[in-house]
Structure formats: C-alpha cells, structure tokens
Write a protein that holds these residues in place. Structure first.
Motif, PDB file in Angstrom:
ATOM      1  N   VAL A 440       0.841  -1.182   0.000  1.00 14.49           N
ATOM      2  CA  VAL A 440       0.000   0.000   0.000  1.00 14.49           C
ATOM      3  C   VAL A 440       0.882   1.239   0.000  1.00 14.49           C
ATOM      4  N   ASN A 441       0.670   2.103  -0.975  1.00 13.35           N
ATOM      5  CA  ASN A 441       1.416   3.364  -1.013  1.00 13.35           C
ATOM      6  C   ASN A 441       0.422   4.510  -0.973  1.00 13.35           C
ATOM      7  N   ASN A 442       0.163   5.004   0.198  1.00 12.17           N
ATOM      8  CA  ASN A 442      -0.711   6.159   0.355  1.00 12.17           C
ATOM      9  C   ASN A 442       0.155   7.379   0.633  1.00 12.17           C
ATOM     10  N   VAL A 443       0.429   8.135  -0.407  1.00  5.64           N
ATOM     11  CA  VAL A 443       1.198   9.354  -0.216  1.00  5.64           C
ATOM     12  C   VAL A 443       0.346  10.345   0.560  1.00  5.64           C
ATOM     13  N   ASP A 444       0.912  10.921   1.599  1.00  8.61           N
ATOM     14  CA  ASP A 444       0.158  11.842   2.438  1.00  8.61           C
ATOM     15  C   ASP A 444      -0.347  13.030   1.623  1.00  8.61           C
ATOM     16  N   ASN A 445      -1.562  13.461   1.942  1.00  7.74           N
ATOM     17  CA  ASN A 445      -2.076  14.670   1.310  1.00  7.74           C
ATOM     18  C   ASN A 445      -1.161  15.852   1.627  1.00  7.74           C
ATOM     19  N   ILE A 446      -0.987  16.723   0.652  1.00  8.66           N
ATOM     20  CA  ILE A 446      -0.165  17.918   0.827  1.00  8.66           C
ATOM     21  C   ILE A 446      -1.100  19.114   0.921  1.00  8.66           C
ATOM     22  N   ASN A 447      -1.090  19.789   2.053  1.00 10.25           N
ATOM     23  CA  ASN A 447      -1.952  20.934   2.286  1.00 10.25           C
ATOM     24  C   ASN A 447      -1.128  22.217   2.219  1.00 10.25           C
ATOM     25  N   VAL A 448      -1.569  23.150   1.401  1.00 10.74           N
ATOM     26  CA  VAL A 448      -0.829  24.403   1.226  1.00 10.74           C
ATOM     27  C   VAL A 448      -1.811  25.565   1.206  1.00 10.74           C
ATOM     28  N   LEU A 449      -1.263  26.755   1.421  1.00 15.07           N
ATOM     29  CA  LEU A 449      -2.074  27.970   1.402  1.00 15.07           C
ATOM     30  C   LEU A 449      -1.470  28.949   0.403  1.00 15.07           C
ATOM     31  N   GLU A 450      -2.306  29.445  -0.508  1.00 13.86           N
ATOM     32  CA  GLU A 450      -1.882  30.442  -1.491  1.00 13.86           C
ATOM     33  C   GLU A 450      -2.781  31.666  -1.337  1.00 13.86           C
ATOM     34  N   SER A 451      -2.179  32.847  -1.319  1.00 17.13           N
ATOM     35  CA  SER A 451      -2.970  34.064  -1.147  1.00 17.13           C
ATOM     36  C   SER A 451      -2.444  35.158  -2.061  1.00 17.13           C
ATOM     37  N   GLY A 452      -3.302  36.115  -2.340  1.00 16.30           N
ATOM     38  CA  GLY A 452      -2.929  37.232  -3.192  1.00 16.30           C
ATOM     39  C   GLY A 452      -3.660  38.493  -2.791  1.00 16.30           C
ATOM     40  N   LEU A 453      -2.964  39.616  -2.902  1.00 16.60           N
ATOM     41  CA  LEU A 453      -3.531  40.924  -2.598  1.00 16.60           C
ATOM     42  C   LEU A 453      -3.180  41.849  -3.759  1.00 16.60           C
ATOM     43  N   TYR A 454      -4.168  42.574  -4.299  1.00 17.26           N
ATOM     44  CA  TYR A 454      -3.887  43.363  -5.488  1.00 17.26           C
ATOM     45  C   TYR A 454      -4.588  44.705  -5.452  1.00 17.26           C
ATOM     46  N   ALA A 455      -4.066  45.629  -6.235  1.00 12.50           N
ATOM     47  CA  ALA A 455      -4.717  46.911  -6.502  1.00 12.50           C
ATOM     48  C   ALA A 455      -4.292  47.357  -7.893  1.00 12.50           C
ATOM     49  N   GLU A 456      -5.232  47.889  -8.656  1.00 14.10           N
ATOM     50  CA  GLU A 456      -4.938  48.359 -10.012  1.00 14.10           C
ATOM     51  C   GLU A 456      -5.817  49.561 -10.334  1.00 14.10           C
ATOM     52  N   ASP A 457      -5.325  50.368 -11.253  1.00 17.30           N
ATOM     53  CA  ASP A 457      -6.058  51.576 -11.635  1.00 17.30           C
ATOM     54  C   ASP A 457      -5.961  51.754 -13.145  1.00 17.30           C
ATOM     55  N   THR A 458      -7.108  51.866 -13.795  1.00 22.01           N
ATOM     56  CA  THR A 458      -7.138  52.239 -15.211  1.00 22.01           C
ATOM     57  C   THR A 458      -7.292  53.753 -15.259  1.00 22.01           C
ATOM     58  N   TRP A 459      -6.243  54.412 -15.705  1.00 16.51           N
ATOM     59  CA  TRP A 459      -6.119  55.866 -15.595  1.00 16.51           C
ATOM     60  C   TRP A 459      -6.049  56.494 -16.975  1.00 16.51           C
ATOM     61  N   ARG A 460      -6.775  57.592 -17.153  1.00 10.48           N
ATOM     62  CA  ARG A 460      -6.744  58.367 -18.397  1.00 10.48           C
ATOM     63  C   ARG A 460      -6.199  59.758 -18.084  1.00 10.48           C
ATOM     64  N   PRO A 461      -4.875  59.914 -18.066  1.00  8.84           N
ATOM     65  CA  PRO A 461      -4.312  61.226 -17.712  1.00  8.84           C
ATOM     66  C   PRO A 461      -4.619  62.319 -18.730  1.00  8.84           C
ATOM     67  N   SER A 462      -4.868  61.928 -19.981  1.00 11.96           N
ATOM     68  CA  SER A 462      -5.223  62.908 -21.012  1.00 11.96           C
ATOM     69  C   SER A 462      -6.034  62.191 -22.071  1.00 11.96           C
TER      70      SER A 462
END
Length: 804
Positions: A440-462
């Motif tokens: 029996v080969n039961n590879v242990d489950n791999i638990n991970v956490l991925e997160s992201g934080l973002y900010a963006e602006d669509t800007w029309r300077p002229s």
C-alpha cells in the motif's frame, strides 16, 4: 507588510480623487441587461457620443460615471450584436439609470456612424486580450459538430494547438498548466473530455469568453502564460426558455427561466452526455465473441441561480460537475479495468453596492479535480488475485473579496484579496498480489495555502493616454517553505490619431502549482503538484509592444474591423519537467514506493519565447471572422535533459496561420469556413535501429549451424533516439473545415440543421511517427523506414438544434 499594503491602497485612492475637485459633480450608475431575458451584459460601452469619455460594464453588468453637473446629459450604450441605445437624462443630481439592450446587428450605415459597437481596441490600455462572442463561436464549423470554446481560442494568434483534434492550449511558449482557466471565479484544472478531443465547456451555458495573453491586470495571478475567463449565463428572468441539440456523439439540453414572478430571481440548468458507450458496447461484444464489454462516456452539468434581495444586494450560486469514464470487462480472464476523471466546481457570490461609485463582490469558491485508475484480475483457487488502484487529485477552497471604485471617468480602481487552501493528492497506489502479500502506497495529502492581494487603476491622464497600472502581492506556504513575491503590472496606450494607437505592457507572474506530464498531449494522467521546499515557484516576465487600429469609416465590409499587431518577449524560470525515463506511477517497485517522492523524478529549468502576432478581426455584421498569423520561437533548457543544451519543446511552431469566415447568406442560411496552417511539431523520433542478443547457448568456434541459428533468433530490436531532444521537425499541419446552417423560425421555436466537414480536403496530418521494418521486394532490399501515422481523414458531421 500590513503598513505597506494600506499605504498602497490609500495612495491609489488619493490619486484617483485628484481630479474629483470640482464643486458639483454628479454620478450616474446602473445595470445594463438584455431585453427579453434581463441577462446582465459584460463589457458594454457606456460613453458620451462624440467624445472619448466613457466606461464599460463589469462582470455583473454594473457601470458608473461621475461628471460635471449639467442640465441634460446624453449617454450611449453599445455592445457587439446589440442595437445601440442612446438616452438623454437631466443631470443635476445623482441617479440610477438601468438600460435594456435589444439583440440585433447595427448594420445600417447610419447606426454604425452614430455609435460604437464596443469599446475601441485603440482606446483600451489593455493589450494582448481577445474576446470572441459566443454567438460567433456557435457558427464556426466544429469537430464532429460539437461547438468548443477552447478549439476556437486555438485559432487565435499566439495560441498553439496541441495534437490533431485536441483542445490543448499553448500560449506564447507556455505549457498547458500555465493557463489559468476559470469558470465563474472557480479554477478548472482539467478542461478535457474524451482524452482531450473536447473541452468541458458547454456553449449553451456560457455567456462570455476572454483570453488574456500578456499585460495581465493585477487582479489575475497564479499562472505564467494566459488567463481564460469564462462566465456562465445568469438565466432568463422573463420567461421559460430552452435549447437542445442532437449530434453524432452527444446530446445536450439547457433550460432557463424565472424563479419568482417579480423577476428578481432566475435559474439555468444545462446538461450534456455522449452516447459512445451505447453505440460501441454492442460492437465490442460482437467482435470479442461476447467475452469483452467495454465503453466510454462523458457527461457534464452546469447550474446557476441568482436572487436580487434589493437594488444593492444580489446573490449568485453557480456550479459545474463533469465526469469521463472508460471501462472494460473481460469475462474470459475474469478481469476489469476502469479509468475516470472529472471536475466539480461551486461558486457563491454576493454583490453589494455601497454607493454609486463603490461596488463589491464576495466569493466563496470550491474546485475539485480527481483522477482514478482501477484494475482487478480475479484468480481461481490455484491462481492469485491481482488488484491495482491509483488515485490523484487537487481540491481548492477559496475566499475572495473584490472592490470596484469609480471616482471619475479618468480613473477606474480595482482592489481585492484572495486566499486559497489547496489539498493535493499526488498519488495513492494500492497493489495487491499474494506473491508480494500486499503493498500500500498512500502518499500523504499535501496541504498548502496560497494568497494574493492586489490593486490596479485604469487611468486616463489625457485624451491621448490610457494606462493600467497595478501591483499584486502573492504568498505561498507549504509546511516550512514560504514564498512571498511582488508582481508589478503595467499597460499603456498612446493615441497617435483617432482610431490608431501604440501600446506597450510589462507583467511579472508567479505560479505555485505545477503539472507533470509524461505524455505531452494533456491526458488526464497528468499530475498536479505544489511548490515545495525543493521545487521553487515558476516565474515569468513578459514585455510586449504593438499597434491597434479601428476601422470606423469606409465600406460596410471595412467598418467594424479591428487590427492589432504585437511583438513580445517572455522569459520563464523554474519550470519543471520529468527527468529522462521518470514517471508519476509508482508501481514498478511498489514495496519501495513509500521512500520515493515525486520531487526525486523532476528537474527544474528555464525557457524563453519571443515572436510577433497579427490579428484582423470583425465580430459583427453580415460577414464576420478573423485572420491571424503568428511568428514565434520557443526554447527550454534543463540541466538534466538534452545534455544541458537548449532545445525546442514539442509545440514550438515557427509559423501559424488561421483564417475564419462567417457569412450570413440570408436569414435562413449561414455559411462558415476555417483554414489553418502550422509548422510541424518538434519531436524526438528514432534515428536508427539496432539489435541486441540474449543467447541461450554460448557461441564457440565450431558451433553447429543449429546453435548459430538459435543464437540469432534471440535478437531483440532496439530504437536509437540519438543525442538531441526534439531534433526532428514533423511535416506541416493544415486543414480546411466547412459548415452550413439552415435556420427556420416558427411562432414558438427556432430550429437549426447544421452540416459540416472537418478536414474537407482529407489532409493526412501527422499524429505520430515510428520506425518499422520494410520487407525486401524484387527491386529493393529490406530496410527500416520512418512511417507517419494520421488520425482524422475527412470527418463529416450533422447536428440538429432547437430553441424554444
């Protein structure tokens, strides 16, 4: 860290309000929906006629414009495939204006000059982005008549197709795992049915499709090469509506309608199933004399429901479930084999409108992908029972919060945060046999956490500049290994003259999940694994520049055309691949498998890709379609592959051409055609063949002829693949597809018959190559030759669709 993030948000909000200082400004906001169904429309252009001032609706059909107060404000609303709508409103105080757009082509010269079909490509800061109307996808001839979103995207420049007939997507030198495929915010890890010949996306349930190849907005992350963003229909709020179809290999049915009489809620349910198992099973049983039963089928189900609690609070619940299954039962050997894989996704979203300028969305997202193999051979009393079970998969639970802020027409700010809990099951093997007792080969489950934080602006300077700038901060944690990566993004467009602009972009992307493939063609046996302490995140940097041109004047054929020409250069680091001869299966020595980690079988390397892309596209009108051309080079380099030297990966393709045309002959007949051409794949094929011997007797001087003959009868043939990886270039790929649709509208329904042919001129395109021995003839001696094998000759198809 927290101080930096807060400083970033407040800086963006401060910049956004620099232009919001006039004493009296008024905001108009609302939702744009489709007449007859109240379906929210994504990407509708809302603007002041005769100016460049405007905005577009978001994923939920919401828009907001803040302008100086005036007695009367005239707004125009336009969208591909819908009639342009204009409205004059008193503009002295904030107000909500909801608009309904009617389906229909703006084909007359007056209509086209008065408005815009959609936001001009030359005015958008975003580049390397392609969207195809779903209505157009349904008119393009398809393999076996099954309309396929991913196969249509394969026809776009910068996108390489996989093997013959398959849905694999390789964007600007990236692999299939480097595409972020999302359906209503949920990640779909394996988008293939029928071993890759069809995708899991049923066109009847899809509202919009967008492909992003570069210049990625900060709201997207987690992949290196592309984003394929799909949104499901919300469901008809006006009346019960349905659509069904019957094809050569599958049938489908979609129902949508209101859930309440006050039009505040609706639902959609769409299902599809193939009947290959029903057709093939009797044939297999007959050929085997009744001892063998085998079959294959797939099915998928889309469902969505939504409810408007108030004008400021809306709830959406959507999900997808699909499964592929192959089975074979051999009664003569008392054995059975099974293979299955599938996806399940679910998304719960809550929209909240804080005020006319601030829109938010909270999403709870679930995604699960599983792949399973089973093989059991039951023995008699004197024989041993053998059983093998293999299981792998990935499960995600995500929480995501996004905010859209519209302070002025010059700024459109987006910000958000997302956390994803991944659970990987790289492999789980159970092999039972009395000779080795039980392993029996039961590879242990791999638990991970991925997160992201973002900010963006669509800007029309002229009036000439359009800029989209943003920053994404990504973090990944797996046991003691943690990775924090900033990802800056910038896209800009400068208008040279009306309808013509130059664009440039830069994007850095990080990827924390990887796909291991030892087939190269995207079969479900490919294995998803996470970044660990030994395997670093993949990273890419891409720069692109080009021009964009809109044709708004001229003949009816020219109006509505858009032209984009782009050049790009992309580098990729820490990409991974199997070492030579390695595999994800741990059954060669199952008793020792517990001591083997999948990291031991992989090697890390780097890659780079560069090229140029040309796209001339028309999305609406009596004649529509596009012409695309790609010139590209891609190379990979791994220290433990190809003697450490760079090589061209399988799907490097120097030239790629696609021509797609759709012509509405009249209201009853639609013609469509596709022609594609591509340089052949880079392959590793045998360059020679030699023989080795395993003698049962020793050859000595004076051996009898019988012993000598027996020695040479024990020869074993071996193929020599040479020293260079993928040094052989396959023959060029090209084909022509043609389709014709016959429509007939009646009082309560509309039906469509479609006849099509895939590979109409019967081109024998290469699928794989192998060395084979050729017997001697009267004029030629025996020799070894390289043979080309093809899969699909001309493939005709017929389908029937009914709408009611």
């Amino acid at each position: 860290m927290r101080i930096r993030v807060q400083a970033l948000f407040f800086s963006l909000l401060f910049i956004s309000n620099l232009h919001a200082q006039p004493t009296q400004r008024v905001t108009v906001s609302g939702y744009v929906r489709e007449t007859g169904s109240l379906e929210a429309l994504i990407g509708v252009n809302v603007y002041l006629p005769g100016t460049t001032t405007g905005t577009t609706t978001n994923t939920y059909g919401f828009y907001s414009l803040t302008l100086p107060a005036q007695d009367t404000l005239r707004l125009a609303y336009s969208f591909v495939g819908y009639e342009t709508h204009e409205r004059a409103i008193a503009f002295r105080k904030n107000q909500t204006v909801n608009v309904l757009l009617s389906p229909g082509q703006a084909l007359t010269e007056v209509d086209v000059k008065a408005g815009r079909l959609t936001e001009k490509v030359s005015e958008s800061a975003q580049m390397s982005t392609i969207d195809v109307p779903v209505s157009q996808i349904k008119k393009i001839p398809a393999f076996l008549g099954e309309k396929d979103v991913l196969k249509v995207l394969q026809l776009m420049p910068g996108v390489q197709k996989g093997s013959e007939g398959q849905t694999g997507i390789y964007v600007r030198g990236g692999g299939p795992d480097q595409n972020l495929i999302i359906l209503d915010d949920a990640v779909v890890y394996n988008a293939n049915h029928l071993f890759g010949f069809f995708s899991v996306f049923n066109g009847d349930a899809i509202k919009s499709v967008e492909l992003i190849k570069g210049g990625f907005p900060a709201r997207y992350g987690g992949r290196l090469s592309s984003v394929i963003d799909l949104n499901m229909k919300d469901g008809n709020r006006e009346k019960l509506h349905g659509e069904g179809g019957i094809g050569l290999i599958a049938s489908r049915l979609m129902l949508e309608g209101p859930l309440t009489k006050n039009k505040k809620a609706s639902f959609l349910v769409s299902g599809r199933r193939t009947y290959l198992d029903v057709v093939a099973a009797p044939l297999v049983r007959q050929q085997s004399g009744g001892t063998l039963t085998a079959g294959y089928y797939f099915y998928d189900l889309n469902a969505k429901a939504n409810y408007d609690f108030s004008p400021t609070n809306k709830l959406y619940l959507s999900g997808y479930f699909g499964r592929d299954r192959f089975y074979a039962n051999d009664n003569s050997l008392n054995a059975n084999t099974g293979l299955s894989w599938g996806n399940a996704t679910g998304t719960l979203r809550w929209n909240h409108l804080f005020n006319q300028k601030l829109f938010s969305n909270l999403s709870l997202i679930f995604s699960d992908y599983k792949f399973q193999i089973s093989s059991v051979e039951k023995g008699t009393q004197d024989e041993q029972t053998y059983s093998l079970y293999y299981d792998s998969g990935i499960r995600d639970v995500s929480l995501k919060y996004d905010m859209d802020y519209y302070p002025t027409p010059r700024h459109s700010v987006r910000m958000g945060i997302q956390g994803t809990y991944h659970r990987f099951t790289p492999s789980a093997v159970v092999l039972q046999n009395a000779l080795i007792n039980q392993s029996v080969n039961n590879v242990d489950n791999i638990n991970v956490l991925e997160s992201g934080l973002y900010a963006e602006d669509t800007w029309r300077p002229s009036s000439r500049w359009r800029v989209n700038g943003g920053l994404r901060l990504s973090y990944f944690q797996q046991k003691d290994a943690g990775y924090f990566r900033p990802e800056p993004r910038l896209s800009a467009a400068f208008t040279l003259k009306p309808d013509l602009s130059v664009k440039a972009s830069y994007a850095m992307m990080n990827q924390y999940v990887h796909l291991l493939s030892n087939t190269g063609i995207g079969l479900p046996t490919d294995l998803w694994v996470p970044t660990t302490d030994r395997v670093k995140p993949q990273q890419s940097q891409q720069v692109a520049a080009g021009i964009a041109k809109d044709f708004s004047t001229g003949s009816a054929f020219v109006r509505g055309l858009t032209l984009t020409v782009e050049g790009y250069y992309k580098t990729m680091s820490n990409i991974i691949n199997y070492k030579e001869g390695a595999s994800f299966l741990l059954i060669n020595d199952p008793t020792a498998a517990n001591s083997v980690r999948w990291e031991d079988n992989v090697t890390a390397g780097r890659g780079w890709s560069y090229g140029a892309e040309f796209l001339l596209q028309k999305k609406a009108g009596r004649f529509s379609g596009w012409a695309g051309y790609t010139l590209s080079w891609t190379q990979w380099q791994f220290a433990e592959l190809n003697s450490g030297q760079p090589y061209y990966p399988r799907y490097d393709r120097r030239h790629d051409i696609s021509l797609v045309g759709i012509y509405e002959l009249n209201k009853k007949i639609t013609l469509s055609a596709v022609w594609v051409y591509g340089t052949g794949n880079a392959l590793t094929v045998p360059v020679s063949r030699f023989e080795t011997y395993r003698p049962s007797n020793t050859l000595v001087y004076g051996s009898t002829p019988a012993i000598i003959q027996q020695f040479f009868q024990n020869a074993r043939t071996n193929d020599d693949y040479g020293m260079q990886k993928n040094s052989f270039r396959a023959e060029a790929y090209h084909r022509f597809d043609f389709g014709i649709q016959f429509h007939k509208k009646k009082k309560h329904h509309e039906r469509t018959w479609e006849f099509s042919a895939y590979n109409l001129y019967n081109r024998r395109n290469p699928f794989f190559y192998r060395l084979e021995s050729v017997a001697a003839t009267a004029t030629e001696p025996a020799r070894t030759a390289l043979f080309r094998y093809s899969v699909f000759p001309i493939v005709p198809a017929v389908s029937y669709t009914i709408k009611f």
